[in-house]
Design a protein around this motif. Structure first.
Motif, PDB file in Angstrom:
ATOM      1  N   ASP A 117      12.531  -3.826 -19.090  1.00 11.12           N
ATOM      2  CA  ASP A 117      12.170  -2.428 -18.827  1.00 11.12           C
ATOM      3  C   ASP A 117      13.104  -1.339 -19.431  1.00 11.12           C
ATOM      4  O   ASP A 117      12.571  -0.316 -19.675  1.00 11.12           O
ATOM      5  CB  ASP A 117      12.020  -2.212 -17.492  1.00 11.12           C
ATOM      6  CG  ASP A 117      10.955  -3.193 -16.898  1.00 11.12           C
ATOM      7  OD1 ASP A 117       9.839  -2.879 -16.982  1.00 11.12           O
ATOM      8  OD2 ASP A 117      11.641  -4.036 -16.202  1.00 11.12           O
ATOM      9  N   GLU A 163      -2.079   3.617 -11.336  1.00  4.29           N
ATOM     10  CA  GLU A 163      -3.650   4.029 -11.325  1.00  4.29           C
ATOM     11  C   GLU A 163      -3.403   5.514 -11.321  1.00  4.29           C
ATOM     12  O   GLU A 163      -4.521   6.224 -11.731  1.00  4.29           O
ATOM     13  CB  GLU A 163      -3.846   3.936  -9.695  1.00  4.29           C
ATOM     14  CG  GLU A 163      -2.800   3.916  -8.554  1.00  4.29           C
ATOM     15  CD  GLU A 163      -2.301   2.672  -8.327  1.00  4.29           C
ATOM     16  OE1 GLU A 163      -1.701   1.672  -9.066  1.00  4.29           O
ATOM     17  OE2 GLU A 163      -2.395   2.422  -7.113  1.00  4.29           O
ATOM     18  N   THR A 198       4.780 -15.704 -17.261  1.00  3.22           N
ATOM     19  CA  THR A 198       5.088 -14.618 -16.567  1.00  3.22           C
ATOM     20  C   THR A 198       5.538 -14.590 -15.178  1.00  3.22           C
ATOM     21  O   THR A 198       5.570 -13.730 -14.519  1.00  3.22           O
ATOM     22  CB  THR A 198       3.601 -13.839 -16.578  1.00  3.22           C
ATOM     23  OG1 THR A 198       2.818 -14.548 -15.381  1.00  3.22           O
ATOM     24  CG2 THR A 198       2.724 -13.819 -17.482  1.00  3.22           C
ATOM     25  N   LYS A 253      -1.832 -10.322 -16.951  1.00  4.90           N
ATOM     26  CA  LYS A 253      -1.542 -10.169 -15.596  1.00  4.90           C
ATOM     27  C   LYS A 253      -0.932  -8.674 -15.479  1.00  4.90           C
ATOM     28  O   LYS A 253      -0.105  -8.143 -16.386  1.00  4.90           O
ATOM     29  CB  LYS A 253      -0.381 -11.128 -15.299  1.00  4.90           C
ATOM     30  CG  LYS A 253       0.467 -10.785 -14.246  1.00  4.90           C
ATOM     31  CD  LYS A 253       1.335 -11.827 -13.825  1.00  4.90           C
ATOM     32  CE  LYS A 253       2.949 -11.470 -13.406  1.00  4.90           C
ATOM     33  NZ  LYS A 253       3.580 -12.705 -12.821  1.00  4.90           N
ATOM     34  N   VAL A 254      -1.323  -7.765 -14.561  1.00  7.27           N
ATOM     35  CA  VAL A 254      -0.627  -6.633 -14.313  1.00  7.27           C
ATOM     36  C   VAL A 254       0.355  -6.570 -13.334  1.00  7.27           C
ATOM     37  O   VAL A 254       0.150  -7.172 -12.288  1.00  7.27           O
ATOM     38  CB  VAL A 254      -1.969  -5.557 -14.148  1.00  7.27           C
ATOM     39  CG1 VAL A 254      -1.341  -4.157 -13.918  1.00  7.27           C
ATOM     40  CG2 VAL A 254      -2.924  -5.285 -14.973  1.00  7.27           C
ATOM     41  N   GLY A 255       1.458  -5.950 -13.726  1.00  7.05           N
ATOM     42  CA  GLY A 255       2.261  -5.737 -12.975  1.00  7.05           C
ATOM     43  C   GLY A 255       3.069  -4.254 -13.100  1.00  7.05           C
ATOM     44  O   GLY A 255       2.922  -3.864 -14.148  1.00  7.05           O
ATOM     45  N   THR A 256       3.807  -3.860 -12.239  1.00 10.90           N
ATOM     46  CA  THR A 256       4.345  -2.477 -12.297  1.00 10.90           C
ATOM     47  C   THR A 256       5.746  -2.472 -13.165  1.00 10.90           C
ATOM     48  O   THR A 256       6.100  -1.480 -13.578  1.00 10.90           O
ATOM     49  CB  THR A 256       4.405  -1.708 -11.013  1.00 10.90           C
ATOM     50  OG1 THR A 256       3.247  -1.856 -10.319  1.00 10.90           O
ATOM     51  CG2 THR A 256       4.611  -0.267 -11.022  1.00 10.90           C
ATOM     52  N   ARG A 257       6.170  -3.619 -13.422  1.00 16.22           N
ATOM     53  CA  ARG A 257       7.134  -3.665 -14.331  1.00 16.22           C
ATOM     54  C   ARG A 257       6.897  -4.767 -15.443  1.00 16.22           C
ATOM     55  O   ARG A 257       6.266  -5.466 -15.150  1.00 16.22           O
ATOM     56  CB  ARG A 257       8.673  -3.609 -13.640  1.00 16.22           C
ATOM     57  CG  ARG A 257       9.201  -5.221 -13.263  1.00 16.22           C
ATOM     58  CD  ARG A 257      10.483  -4.800 -12.594  1.00 16.22           C
ATOM     59  NE  ARG A 257      10.550  -6.087 -11.629  1.00 16.22           N
ATOM     60  CZ  ARG A 257      11.559  -6.072 -10.735  1.00 16.22           C
ATOM     61  NH1 ARG A 257      12.493  -5.232 -10.399  1.00 16.22           N
ATOM     62  NH2 ARG A 257      11.437  -7.437 -10.016  1.00 16.22           N
ATOM     63  N   ASN A 258       7.787  -4.527 -16.472  1.00 18.06           N
ATOM     64  CA  ASN A 258       7.398  -5.603 -17.646  1.00 18.06           C
ATOM     65  C   ASN A 258       7.845  -7.029 -17.546  1.00 18.06           C
ATOM     66  O   ASN A 258       7.700  -7.690 -18.670  1.00 18.06           O
ATOM     67  CB  ASN A 258       7.916  -4.839 -18.827  1.00 18.06           C
ATOM     68  CG  ASN A 258       7.179  -3.363 -19.181  1.00 18.06           C
ATOM     69  OD1 ASN A 258       5.833  -3.551 -19.130  1.00 18.06           O
ATOM     70  ND2 ASN A 258       7.686  -2.590 -19.479  1.00 18.06           N
ATOM     71  N   ALA A 259       8.430  -7.506 -16.505  1.00 19.21           N
ATOM     72  CA  ALA A 259       9.159  -8.592 -16.256  1.00 19.21           C
ATOM     73  C   ALA A 259       9.241  -8.774 -14.670  1.00 19.21           C
ATOM     74  O   ALA A 259       9.446  -7.861 -14.165  1.00 19.21           O
ATOM     75  CB  ALA A 259      10.282  -8.954 -17.134  1.00 19.21           C
ATOM     76  N   MET A 260       9.495  -9.988 -14.524  1.00 18.81           N
ATOM     77  CA  MET A 260       9.739 -10.408 -13.043  1.00 18.81           C
ATOM     78  C   MET A 260       9.015  -9.724 -11.946  1.00 18.81           C
ATOM     79  O   MET A 260       9.497  -9.224 -11.346  1.00 18.81           O
ATOM     80  CB  MET A 260      11.282 -10.020 -12.723  1.00 18.81           C
ATOM     81  CG  MET A 260      12.083 -11.270 -12.466  1.00 18.81           C
ATOM     82  SD  MET A 260      13.879 -11.051 -12.425  1.00 18.81           S
ATOM     83  CE  MET A 260      14.109 -10.498 -10.971  1.00 18.81           C
ATOM     84  N   VAL A 261       7.721  -9.852 -12.086  1.00 17.41           N
ATOM     85  CA  VAL A 261       7.042  -9.259 -11.169  1.00 17.41           C
ATOM     86  C   VAL A 261       5.591  -9.890 -10.681  1.00 17.41           C
ATOM     87  O   VAL A 261       5.238 -10.752 -11.243  1.00 17.41           O
ATOM     88  CB  VAL A 261       6.387  -7.725 -11.848  1.00 17.41           C
ATOM     89  CG1 VAL A 261       5.144  -8.226 -12.999  1.00 17.41           C
ATOM     90  CG2 VAL A 261       5.801  -6.728 -10.939  1.00 17.41           C
ATOM     91  N   ILE A 262       5.535  -9.745  -9.338  1.00 18.89           N
ATOM     92  CA  ILE A 262       4.204 -10.525  -8.806  1.00 18.89           C
ATOM     93  C   ILE A 262       2.976  -9.453  -9.300  1.00 18.89           C
ATOM     94  O   ILE A 262       2.939  -8.370  -9.286  1.00 18.89           O
ATOM     95  CB  ILE A 262       4.396 -10.328  -7.209  1.00 18.89           C
ATOM     96  CG1 ILE A 262       5.719 -11.006  -6.905  1.00 18.89           C
ATOM     97  CG2 ILE A 262       3.204 -10.722  -6.531  1.00 18.89           C
ATOM     98  CD1 ILE A 262       5.738 -11.415  -5.285  1.00 18.89           C
ATOM     99  N   ARG A 297       1.470  -3.045  -3.519  1.00 18.34           N
ATOM    100  CA  ARG A 297       1.431  -3.277  -5.135  1.00 18.34           C
ATOM    101  C   ARG A 297       0.420  -2.326  -5.896  1.00 18.34           C
ATOM    102  O   ARG A 297       0.500  -2.389  -7.197  1.00 18.34           O
ATOM    103  CB  ARG A 297       1.192  -4.786  -5.407  1.00 18.34           C
ATOM    104  CG  ARG A 297       2.434  -5.429  -4.846  1.00 18.34           C
ATOM    105  CD  ARG A 297       2.457  -6.746  -5.118  1.00 18.34           C
ATOM    106  NE  ARG A 297       3.348  -7.637  -4.129  1.00 18.34           N
ATOM    107  CZ  ARG A 297       3.192  -8.717  -3.492  1.00 18.34           C
ATOM    108  NH1 ARG A 297       2.217  -9.372  -3.969  1.00 18.34           N
ATOM    109  NH2 ARG A 297       4.300  -9.180  -2.637  1.00 18.34           N
ATOM    110  N   GLY A 298      -0.679  -1.954  -5.307  1.00 22.35           N
ATOM    111  CA  GLY A 298      -1.689  -1.050  -6.045  1.00 22.35           C
ATOM    112  C   GLY A 298      -2.892  -0.988  -5.158  1.00 22.35           C
ATOM    113  O   GLY A 298      -2.986  -1.574  -3.942  1.00 22.35           O
TER     114      GLY A 298
END
Lengths: 733, 286
Positions: free
Chosen positions: A662, A717, B92, B176-185, B255-256
């Motif tokens: 990141d 979102e 991922t 897969k959508v995650g809020t950061r670019n690695a190491m994310v559920i 998470r969303g």
């Protein structure tokens, strides 16, 4: 017990050089002893029972079931606090253990000591607390209990040709240090206690501890243990009183170490902010006035909220010349988690808002983001909105031009997934990716402000060891990872010309060093070490070190160092010379945004910072990179989500901090325009990058998406659903 | 807490039959987190780390049989050819350290709706091999395996031995959508597998409903209307995305939001089908 800072080195290790850190290899290989590794034979474990409610009366506490469990040695409540039952950095408003009521989720209610941590945890769970839950105040706009309101008033012209307004919100950021709160309290034969502790300020811990324990200061001795990051979160007490209470009660060593989840409840966070700004300017983009209302949620207790409010007020319009100002910064009490010190300390929230406003103003005036900032930039000789003269170099306009002229990264984008929004999660192979560029500028006060007696103490001893000159530097300054131990040794080498330097473990056997915060230790403890070294050197009587030490024997000197005094802000007008030093950093962010999914890849951060004088290039770059990363986190992902006073994500699974994928590569340009008032001309460097990277990234995402995005962190979102025509709190430009 | 350490599969089955409350642990990347956070305190842990056969994979009856303990790292390094969707999903998962220890078997055992393995297993018609001492082997299709949030078809005396997946005969993608670019559920995830021989497309949705699930109506749409010789019809692509999104039944959580998840599933469905289709046409041309 705590191994620090023994360095034996030769040339290339003085001031201005990238001296090696004594803890570097140990930390990389996992051998460094942090406070959580503290161990003493015969020690027992303390555990804290915390409130599950953000607001409740306590009808009763039944500790009986806990005491029945095998291995449990003690269960304590507020009735067992030996001395004063409250503590606090600014005001003693926080109970050591809850008395009749709780004011936030996670407030400590009772303590258990047992021979095994698991036993202690089970016993804590067995304590029966009868709560009468009551309504919680969780919306700071509804809060009536004000911690501090600080106005700033200047001029009386509040009309202009161009007016832009905006409302902005900053979420609750956490310091997210990796080493959880931990310490070991050891009862002493004199009836006192020795506490080994990871903290930011040993002496202010002691000032709060001793009265709570009912002990004189000299019977409460603190030694710094291995600190795994701080960022402000160790400025307030956590387990200090608790461990000492248990140790004194049991007459046995007691260790308390928080788990990750408990850590999120065990320290203060960055104040969330709601801000309303109005900027008025001439058609050619010169600021006429700024009105700002800044509301900071201080949570359940005072902590350092008054000083945070002071910073938000005095630095509330940024490093710009503004003749007319109406700023109101207010901190309030709520039943949300307590908020206090975090890197940037009140200046971060305002910076996001005023920089967002500068971009809107640029657009309204038809100017570039750099041009609007250059036209209004402060310089040496300008005055802050508090009336304070900027008497040291402040070459902001030049810094912005330098930044603008740095080459832009190539793009968009590569075929390597790691270079795209979403990374290897493979959400795009280039679809819907738009590039944006944004700028951010920040100004931060260095050292403590508003009249605080801010000093540090250093004891320096020179002697022959095995026939070789050797120096020992002893301060109480907390090495929290920033590299202060290394720097103290560098200063001693340079000042005394002696290569062999040992930096003693920090403890309360020497005078206060003040806090490792406000980017102040290089300045204040650096100044104290230099002053003590100068005093030792004077006693060399002009002789080379070896000869002097052979002739005179060991030489030891202790010195206190104070920066120039500061003064309170006028409570009505906010006027006053409240700061001693000001530091500038400017950022340019380049981002690629998947505008359909709302995912962001920061492609590059570029920064220009004026540090006055570089003392350790490698450590300094680390501070700039780290500060920028923490600002990136606030811009894009870091938020403690609180609903109805309850924390929803107290884990590193769901409180996200940036990873190496990141955080982009950085271009940095470091300027050295010395501050004549400061030791070596230096300017504190740890915090300023944290301010300006957030608004730069937010601006870049706005540029890529065309959305207003008035809240950080920006959630996927906020971008995706707006573009999809669905609900969002992002507003169309 | 008892710590059971069988060294053979038979011993493991016996231990599970005798102590059905024992929680199996393979890499520990999920179980240990739950223990650390005090989410559960099982009376016993059944450590499968000594059962060597679980960490092997091989070809059995035309299927790729992946032992329940094969770590993600091995899948990435050795199975990218036959199981591209699963290998992409493995890539991922967490951090390198987690991928060295975590396994598909563990992912199945946890049966979290956010598990990264599930969507590609669904899209590729995987079958889970489970076994008990007293009742022997059961072959459970992935579609019948997930019963609810962290609930699976596994009986208390059963252990997961392997997962069987037919080697890919067409392009597969995982997103897969995650809020950061690695190491994310996963906020949500999507897998697609083209089965050109059967003129069929498989799908898998992750973190978009109480269980991982397929988008059946979307699959049926393509089975009915897709012309396997022609470029992708944009209208069909759009309807495919809409039907995949309509198959989602997500919730709002930290998470969303549900609305975002529905939207993102639609976007990922369109994009992955486009990538897969480009590969498919490219392969035909080549």
């Amino acid at each position: 017990m705590t191994e620090t800072a023994s360095t034996t080195t030769t040339a290339g290790q003085g001031v201005g050089e990238s001296a090696r850190r004594p803890d570097a290899v140990l930390k990389v290989t996992g051998e460094f002893a942090y406070a959580s590794d503290l161990w003493l034979d015969g020690m027992v474990w303390g555990v804290t029972l915390r409130s599950p409610h953000p607001s409740a009366w306590i009808r009763s506490i039944d500790v009986g079931p806990a005491l029945k469990i095998d291995g449990v040695l003690a269960v304590l409540t507020h009735e067992d606090v030996p001395g004063v039952k409250f503590f606090g950095l600014d005001r003693r408003d926080q109970p050591v253990l809850a008395i009749d009521q709780v004011r936030y989720q996670g407030e400590p209610v009772a303590l258990v000591a047992a021979d095994h941590p698991e036993t202690a945890r089970r016993a804590a769970a067995a304590i029966v607390v009868d709560y009468e839950v009551r309504a919680a105040v969780t919306d700071p706009r509804q809060a009536t209990d004000v911690v501090r309101h600080q106005p700033v008033r200047r001029g009386d012209t509040f009309e202009a040709e161009v007016v832009v307004t905006g409302e902005y919100e900053v979420g609750m950021q956490d310091q997210a240090f990796l080493g959880p709160e931990s310490g070991l309290a050891v009862p002493a034969e004199d009836g006192g206690v020795d506490l080994y502790i990871a903290t930011q300020w040993l002496h202010v811990d002691r000032d709060q501890l001793a009265p709570c324990l009912g002990l004189p200061h000299d019977k409460v001795r603190l030694t710094l243990s291995g600190v795994g990051g701080a960022f402000g979160a160790r400025e307030d007490l956590s387990m200090q009183v608790h461990a000492c209470m248990l140790a004194l009660r049991l007459n046995r060593p007691v260790k308390i170490v928080y788990g990750r989840e408990e850590s999120f409840f065990g320290h203060v966070h960055r104040h969330p902010a709601l801000m309303r700004y109005e900027h008025g300017a001439t058609r050619d983009g010169r600021l006429v006035y700024v009105k700002a209302d800044i509301l900071l949620d201080g949570g359940a207790y005072c902590s350092s909220s008054p000083a945070v409010v002071g910073n938000a007020a005095s630095l509330g319009v940024g490093p710009y010349e503004v003749p007319n100002v109406r700023v109101d910064a207010t901190g309030v009490y709520t039943n949300n988690p307590p908020c206090g010190a975090m890197r940037g300390f009140g200046a971060v929230q305002a910076c996001y808002a005023y920089e967002s406003q500068m971009d809107r103003l640029a657009e309204a005036c038809g100017l570039s983001p750099v041009e609007i900032r250059v036209r209004n930039a402060v310089s040496q000789g300008s005055r802050l909105i508090t009336g304070q003269l900027i008497d040291a170099p402040a070459p902001l306009a030049g810094m912005l031009r330098d930044l603008e002229s740095m080459p832009l990264p190539e793009g968009p984008p590569a075929t390597d997934l790691r270079a795209l929004p979403g990374g290897v999660s493979q959400t795009t192979r280039g679809e819907a990716v738009r590039r944006g560029v944004g700028y951010g500028v920040g100004i931060k006060n260095i050292c403590f402000s508003e009249g605080f007696d801010d000093y540090s103490t250093a004891r320096v001893r020179a002697e022959l060891v095995g026939g070789e000159p050797h120096v020992t530097v002893h301060t109480a300054a907390a090495e929290v990872g920033q590299g202060l131990v290394t720097l103290q040794a560098q200063i001693a080498r340079t000042e005394l010309g002696i290569a062999n330097v040992t930096v003693a473990t920090a403890d309360t056997a020497v005078g206060s060093a003040g806090s490792s915060s406000a980017s102040r230790q290089s300045y204040v403890t650096g100044g104290a070490v230099r002053a003590a070294c100068e005093a030792v050197r004077k006693r060399f009587d002009g002789l080379p070190a070896r000869e002097a030490l052979e002739r005179f024997g060991p030489i030891e000197e202790t010195r206190e160092y104070r920066h120039r005094p500061t003064y309170p802000m006028d409570p009505v007008t906010g006027q006053g010379d409240s700061h001693t030093q000001l530091a500038l950093c400017v950022h340019r962010a380049v981002v690629d945004v998947d505008v359909e999914l709302g995912l962001v890849k920061v492609v590059e951060l570029a920064a220009v910072q004026d540090v006055g004088r570089v003392l350790n290039p490698q450590a300094l770059e680390g501070q700039i990179h780290g500060g920028s990363a923490q600002g990136l986190g606030l811009a894009l992902m870091e938020e403690i989500q609180v609903r109805d006073g309850l924390v929803l994500n107290p884990s590193f699974t769901d409180y996200l901090i940036p990873t190496i994928l990141d955080m982009p590569p950085m271009q940095t340009k470091i300027l050295e325009n010395p501050d004549p008032a400061a030791p070596y001309g230096l300017r504190g460097a740890g915090e300023p990058p944290t301010l300006s990277s957030t608004p730069a990234i937010a601006a870049a995402v706005r540029a890529a998406t065309g959305l207003r995005l008035t809240r950080v962190p920006i959630r996927p979102e906020d971008i995706a659903l707006f573009n999809n025509g669905e609900v969002s709190d992002g507003k169309r430009t | 807490m008892d710590f059971l350490r069988p060294t053979t599969w038979e011993e493991a089955l016996a231990a599970k039959a005798d102590r059905p409350e024992a929680v199996p642990i393979q890499g520990g990347t999920d179980v240990m987190v739950e223990l650390n956070f005090d989410v559960r305190r099982p009376a016993a842990l059944l450590d499968l780390g000594q059962v060597a056969e679980l960490r092997a994979w091989g070809m059995v009856g035309g299927f790729c049989r992946v032992g329940a303990g094969v770590p993600y790292t091995t899948i990435i390094e050795e199975l990218g050819g036959p199981l591209p969707g699963l290998a992409q999903a493995s890539r991922t998962v967490g951090s390198p350290q987690i991928r060295n220890r975590g396994s598909v078997g563990g992912n199945l055992g946890a049966a979290s709706p956010a598990g990264d393995s599930h969507p590609p297993l669904l899209a590729a018609d995987a079958v889970v091999e489970v076994e008990s001492r007293d009742r022997g082997v059961r072959m459970v299709p992935a579609t019948a395996f997930y019963l609810g949030v962290k609930r699976s078809a596994l009986e208390p005396d059963e252990l997961i031995r392997a997962v069987h997946v037919r080697p890919a005969t067409g392009p597969q993608y995982f997103s897969k959508v995650g809020t950061r670019n690695a190491m994310v559920i996963a906020v949500c995830s999507f897998a697609i597998a083209l089965h050109p021989g059967e003129r069929r497309v498989g799908t898998g949705l992750g973190s978009a409903a109480p269980t991982p699930r397929r988008a059946y109506e979307a699959e049926e749409l393509l089975a009915r209307e897709l012309d396997w010789q022609a470029p992708l019809d944009p209208a069909l692509l759009r309807r495919f995305g809409e039907l995949c999104a309509a198959a989602a039944a997500p919730i709002d959580d930290v998470r969303g939001t549900a609305a975002y998840r529905v939207h993102a599933i639609g976007v990922m469905a369109r994009r992955t089908l486009t990538w897969a289709w480009n590969d498919h046409l490219g392969r035909r041309a080549a």
